[in-house]
Design an enzyme around this catalytic site. Structure first.
Site, PDB file in Angstrom:
ATOM      1  N   MET A  12       0.822  -1.208   0.000  1.00  0.00           N
ATOM      2  CA  MET A  12       0.000   0.000   0.000  1.00  0.00           C
ATOM      3  C   MET A  12       0.862   1.267   0.000  1.00  0.00           C
ATOM      4  O   MET A  12       0.671   2.180  -0.814  1.00  0.00           O
ATOM      5  CB  MET A  12      -0.900   0.018   1.242  1.00  0.00           C
ATOM      6  CG  MET A  12      -1.877  -1.126   1.340  1.00  0.00           C
ATOM      7  SD  MET A  12      -3.169  -1.079   0.086  1.00  0.00           S
ATOM      8  CE  MET A  12      -4.182   0.268   0.661  1.00  0.00           C
ATOM      9  N   ASP A  31      11.665   2.379   4.996  1.00  0.00           N
ATOM     10  CA  ASP A  31      11.130   1.028   5.146  1.00  0.00           C
ATOM     11  C   ASP A  31      12.315   0.132   5.465  1.00  0.00           C
ATOM     12  O   ASP A  31      13.439   0.401   5.034  1.00  0.00           O
ATOM     13  CB  ASP A  31      10.451   0.573   3.843  1.00  0.00           C
ATOM     14  CG  ASP A  31       9.598  -0.679   4.040  1.00  0.00           C
ATOM     15  OD1 ASP A  31       8.355  -0.569   3.932  1.00  0.00           O
ATOM     16  OD2 ASP A  31      10.159  -1.770   4.286  1.00  0.00           O
ATOM     17  N   THR A  96      -4.002  -0.400   9.502  1.00  0.00           N
ATOM     18  CA  THR A  96      -5.185  -0.942  10.163  1.00  0.00           C
ATOM     19  C   THR A  96      -4.729  -1.570  11.464  1.00  0.00           C
ATOM     20  O   THR A  96      -4.041  -2.594  11.453  1.00  0.00           O
ATOM     21  CB  THR A  96      -5.853  -2.022   9.286  1.00  0.00           C
ATOM     22  OG1 THR A  96      -6.191  -1.451   8.027  1.00  0.00           O
ATOM     23  CG2 THR A  96      -7.107  -2.571   9.956  1.00  0.00           C
ATOM     24  N   ARG A 123     -10.703  -0.211   0.593  1.00  0.00           N
ATOM     25  CA  ARG A 123     -10.291  -0.663  -0.748  1.00  0.00           C
ATOM     26  C   ARG A 123      -8.922  -1.325  -0.664  1.00  0.00           C
ATOM     27  O   ARG A 123      -8.471  -1.655   0.437  1.00  0.00           O
ATOM     28  CB  ARG A 123     -10.357   0.473  -1.770  1.00  0.00           C
ATOM     29  CG  ARG A 123     -11.772   1.123  -1.786  1.00  0.00           C
ATOM     30  CD  ARG A 123     -11.906   2.335  -2.666  1.00  0.00           C
ATOM     31  NE  ARG A 123     -13.261   2.879  -2.587  1.00  0.00           N
ATOM     32  CZ  ARG A 123     -13.603   4.115  -2.930  1.00  0.00           C
ATOM     33  NH1 ARG A 123     -12.696   4.961  -3.381  1.00  0.00           N
ATOM     34  NH2 ARG A 123     -14.861   4.518  -2.833  1.00  0.00           N
ATOM     35  N   LYS A 171     -12.769   1.519  10.577  1.00  0.00           N
ATOM     36  CA  LYS A 171     -12.082   0.556   9.705  1.00  0.00           C
ATOM     37  C   LYS A 171     -12.305  -0.885  10.177  1.00  0.00           C
ATOM     38  O   LYS A 171     -12.577  -1.784   9.381  1.00  0.00           O
ATOM     39  CB  LYS A 171     -10.585   0.893   9.679  1.00  0.00           C
ATOM     40  CG  LYS A 171      -9.715  -0.116   8.952  1.00  0.00           C
ATOM     41  CD  LYS A 171     -10.036  -0.223   7.478  1.00  0.00           C
ATOM     42  CE  LYS A 171      -9.099  -1.232   6.789  1.00  0.00           C
ATOM     43  NZ  LYS A 171      -9.545  -1.542   5.436  1.00  0.00           N
ATOM     44  N   ASN A 174     -15.853  -1.821   9.486  1.00  0.00           N
ATOM     45  CA  ASN A 174     -15.975  -2.076   8.044  1.00  0.00           C
ATOM     46  C   ASN A 174     -15.408  -3.444   7.684  1.00  0.00           C
ATOM     47  O   ASN A 174     -16.002  -4.214   6.931  1.00  0.00           O
ATOM     48  CB  ASN A 174     -15.217  -0.974   7.288  1.00  0.00           C
ATOM     49  CG  ASN A 174     -15.186  -1.221   5.793  1.00  0.00           C
ATOM     50  OD1 ASN A 174     -16.152  -0.937   5.099  1.00  0.00           O
ATOM     51  ND2 ASN A 174     -14.086  -1.767   5.283  1.00  0.00           N
ATOM     52  N   ASN A 175     -14.251  -3.756   8.265  1.00  0.00           N
ATOM     53  CA  ASN A 175     -13.594  -5.008   7.900  1.00  0.00           C
ATOM     54  C   ASN A 175     -14.271  -6.236   8.503  1.00  0.00           C
ATOM     55  O   ASN A 175     -14.121  -7.339   7.980  1.00  0.00           O
ATOM     56  CB  ASN A 175     -12.105  -4.973   8.265  1.00  0.00           C
ATOM     57  CG  ASN A 175     -11.311  -4.227   7.203  1.00  0.00           C
ATOM     58  OD1 ASN A 175     -11.880  -3.407   6.479  1.00  0.00           O
ATOM     59  ND2 ASN A 175     -10.034  -4.499   7.088  1.00  0.00           N
ATOM     60  N   MET A 177     -17.411  -6.540   8.361  1.00  0.00           N
ATOM     61  CA  MET A 177     -18.355  -6.817   7.283  1.00  0.00           C
ATOM     62  C   MET A 177     -17.644  -7.455   6.090  1.00  0.00           C
ATOM     63  O   MET A 177     -18.072  -8.496   5.571  1.00  0.00           O
ATOM     64  CB  MET A 177     -19.039  -5.500   6.854  1.00  0.00           C
ATOM     65  CG  MET A 177     -20.062  -5.658   5.755  1.00  0.00           C
ATOM     66  SD  MET A 177     -21.506  -6.574   6.316  1.00  0.00           S
ATOM     67  CE  MET A 177     -22.695  -5.267   6.479  1.00  0.00           C
TER      68      MET A 177
HETATM   69  P1  NAD Z   1       2.884  -4.758   3.660  1.00  0.00           P
HETATM   70  O1  NAD Z   1       3.300  -5.876   4.545  1.00  0.00           O
HETATM   71  O2  NAD Z   1       2.956  -4.942   2.173  1.00  0.00           O
HETATM   72  O3  NAD Z   1       3.713  -3.437   4.007  1.00  0.00           O
HETATM   73  C1  NAD Z   1       4.189  -3.121   5.286  1.00  0.00           C
HETATM   74  C2  NAD Z   1       5.560  -2.507   5.106  1.00  0.00           C
HETATM   75  O4  NAD Z   1       6.026  -2.105   6.387  1.00  0.00           O
HETATM   76  C3  NAD Z   1       6.598  -3.498   4.544  1.00  0.00           C
HETATM   77  O5  NAD Z   1       7.205  -2.941   3.401  1.00  0.00           O
HETATM   78  C4  NAD Z   1       7.583  -3.682   5.699  1.00  0.00           C
HETATM   79  O6  NAD Z   1       8.921  -3.877   5.245  1.00  0.00           O
HETATM   80  C5  NAD Z   1       7.424  -2.352   6.418  1.00  0.00           C
HETATM   81  N1  NAD Z   1       7.863  -2.407   7.811  1.00  0.00           N
HETATM   82  C6  NAD Z   1       7.600  -3.350   8.751  1.00  0.00           C
HETATM   83  N2  NAD Z   1       8.181  -3.014   9.924  1.00  0.00           N
HETATM   84  C7  NAD Z   1       8.792  -1.817   9.719  1.00  0.00           C
HETATM   85  C8  NAD Z   1       9.537  -0.952  10.556  1.00  0.00           C
HETATM   86  N3  NAD Z   1       9.776  -1.251  11.840  1.00  0.00           N
HETATM   87  N4  NAD Z   1      10.018   0.209  10.022  1.00  0.00           N
HETATM   88  C9  NAD Z   1       9.759   0.521   8.724  1.00  0.00           C
HETATM   89  N5  NAD Z   1       9.083  -0.282   7.875  1.00  0.00           N
HETATM   90  C10 NAD Z   1       8.608  -1.426   8.384  1.00  0.00           C
HETATM   91  O7  NAD Z   1       1.391  -4.379   4.103  1.00  0.00           O
HETATM   92  P2  NAD Z   1       0.324  -3.498   3.297  1.00  0.00           P
HETATM   93  O8  NAD Z   1      -0.546  -4.394   2.477  1.00  0.00           O
HETATM   94  O9  NAD Z   1       0.999  -2.335   2.655  1.00  0.00           O
HETATM   95  O10 NAD Z   1      -0.594  -3.014   4.504  1.00  0.00           O
HETATM   96  C11 NAD Z   1      -0.189  -2.008   5.408  1.00  0.00           C
HETATM   97  C12 NAD Z   1      -1.343  -1.724   6.345  1.00  0.00           C
HETATM   98  O11 NAD Z   1      -2.485  -1.325   5.582  1.00  0.00           O
HETATM   99  C13 NAD Z   1      -1.781  -2.933   7.181  1.00  0.00           C
HETATM  100  O12 NAD Z   1      -2.166  -2.508   8.445  1.00  0.00           O
HETATM  101  C14 NAD Z   1      -2.961  -3.465   6.383  1.00  0.00           C
HETATM  102  O13 NAD Z   1      -3.858  -4.201   7.206  1.00  0.00           O
HETATM  103  C15 NAD Z   1      -3.572  -2.186   5.847  1.00  0.00           C
HETATM  104  N6  NAD Z   1      -4.364  -2.312   4.615  1.00  0.00           N
HETATM  105  C16 NAD Z   1      -3.945  -3.103   3.592  1.00  0.00           C
HETATM  106  C17 NAD Z   1      -4.712  -3.165   2.437  1.00  0.00           C
HETATM  107  C18 NAD Z   1      -4.287  -4.008   1.253  1.00  0.00           C
HETATM  108  O14 NAD Z   1      -5.111  -4.181   0.330  1.00  0.00           O
HETATM  109  N7  NAD Z   1      -3.067  -4.509   1.193  1.00  0.00           N
HETATM  110  C19 NAD Z   1      -5.913  -2.447   2.333  1.00  0.00           C
HETATM  111  C20 NAD Z   1      -6.286  -1.622   3.391  1.00  0.00           C
HETATM  112  C21 NAD Z   1      -5.504  -1.560   4.516  1.00  0.00           C
END
Ligand code: NAD
Length: 292
Positions: A12, A31, A96, A123, A171, A174-175, A177
């Site tokens: 994301m 990251d 989230t 989304r 959130k 929503n999730n 659901m």
């Molecule tokens: P992801 O695992 O792809 O990304 C998380 C990132 O955080 C990774 O790149 C990881 O290397 C980095 N990270 C972890 N620990 C770290 C630290 N200590 N310092 C810096 N970086 C660090 O996850 P995502 O899919 O991008 O989701 C992120 C959040 O958004 C989650 O909470 C997820 O539930 C929520 N979310 C995801 C989606 C989706 O469709 N993927 C949709 C809505 C919400």
């Protein structure tokens, strides 16, 4: 001065940060993944060696991390990025996470005069790419307005959810659901195919009824949300249909994890004398139990 710091450039975050860059902002990212950092720089972002360095001088700090414990550690430490965040800056946590983590993090930041907005997104990464996320913002309305131009780089629908922590609560609600509906959708389509239905036709049919349109936009506003429980479709009949579906599932060997539980709720409604009420009275019954 740095405009935005962005921590967590995963599925994301990488696209969200790119959309902020494309919106004309300097985005200093961090990251733990080197590949993510390389991609962020290729997208026009600036790389920082740590979260603690990324936030230095930023007016807006965005976190998009997997879980609450990680957000908490990154921001509050030890060693916490907050030590380097300017007083008056705004942290926007878009991950989230558990609402109680959101509340704790807000309190921790407040102790350093740093404001926070919880702004998780609806989304998926598809809409993160196109900048068309739905953003559920919790915080002081004035703070949300202050960061709206940056939020608008990432989303096309930004909803003020009604106060601190309410984005996080929205959130998770929503999730509940979407995650449960996902299982129900899989069960329904599997049973349909097992009974010989054409899947595309089944989807076409259900897209025209409350099955696909959802109760929130069809049956609820017509009945229970107006406190009208006179039956458009009564509980007794709904349970009859559910019973037939459960029996068909048993015959075809399709396991239905949710249907049996739903049946006990309909049975409770009948026991409570609601059999002749509209089927949306299930909601009225639950509220009554919760309130009493
Ligand atoms: P992801 O695992 O792809 O990304 C998380 C990132 O955080 C990774 O790149 C990881 O290397 C980095 N990270 C972890 N620990 C770290 C630290 N200590 N310092 C810096 N970086 C660090 O996850 P995502 O899919 O991008 O989701 C992120 C959040 O958004 C989650 O909470 C997820 O539930 C929520 N979310 C995801 C989606 C989706 O469709 N993927 C949709 C809505 C919400």
């Amino acid at each position: 001065m740095t405009d935005v710091a962005f921590i967590g450039l995963g599925a994301m975050g990488i696209a969200m940060a790119r959309n902020i860059v494309e919106g004309g902002h300097t985005v200093v990212g961090f990251d733990t993944s080197e590949a993510a950092m390389e991609q962020h720089v290729a997208n026009g972002g600036v790389s920082a060696p740590s979260a603690t360095e990324a936030v230095r001088g930023a007016k807006i700090i965005i976190t998009m991390l997997p879980i609450g414990a990680v957000v908490q550690t990154v921001l509050l430490g030890p060693p916490g990025a907050v030590e380097n965040i300017d007083a008056g800056a705004i942290v926007i946590d878009m991950s989230t996470i558990h609402p109680s983590d959101t509340d704790d993090i807000r309190d921790g930041l407040k102790a350093h005069d740093v404001r926070m907005i919880d702004a998780p997104v609806g989304r998926t990464s598809v809409q993160a790419e196109t900048g068309t996320l739905l953003i559920m913002a919790g915080g002081d309305s004035a703070d949300i307005e202050e960061v709206r131009p940056v939020l608008e780089c990432m989303g096309d629908l930004i909803i003020d959810c009604g106060g601190p922590g309410m984005g996080s609560r929205m959130k998770i609600t929503n999730n509940l659901m979407t995650t449960v509906l996902n299982v129900l959708t899989a069960e329904v389509l599997t049973l349909g195919e097992a009974t010989g239905l054409d899947r595309d036709l089944a989807i076409e049919v259900m897209s025209g009824t409350a099955a696909g349109l959802g109760h929130m936009s069809t049956t609820y506003p017509a009945k229970v949300l107006k406190d009208d429980l006179t039956p458009a479709f009564m509980i007794d009949l709904a349970r009859k249909d559910l019973g037939i579906a459960i029996e068909m599932a048993e015959k075809t060997g399709v396991p239905l994890a949710l249907a049996e539980n739903a049946d006990t709720v309909y049975a409770d409604a009948q026991s409570a004398g609601r059999g002749a009420e509209d089927w949306t009275a299930i909601y009225a019954m639950m509220r009554e139990k919760q309130i009493s």
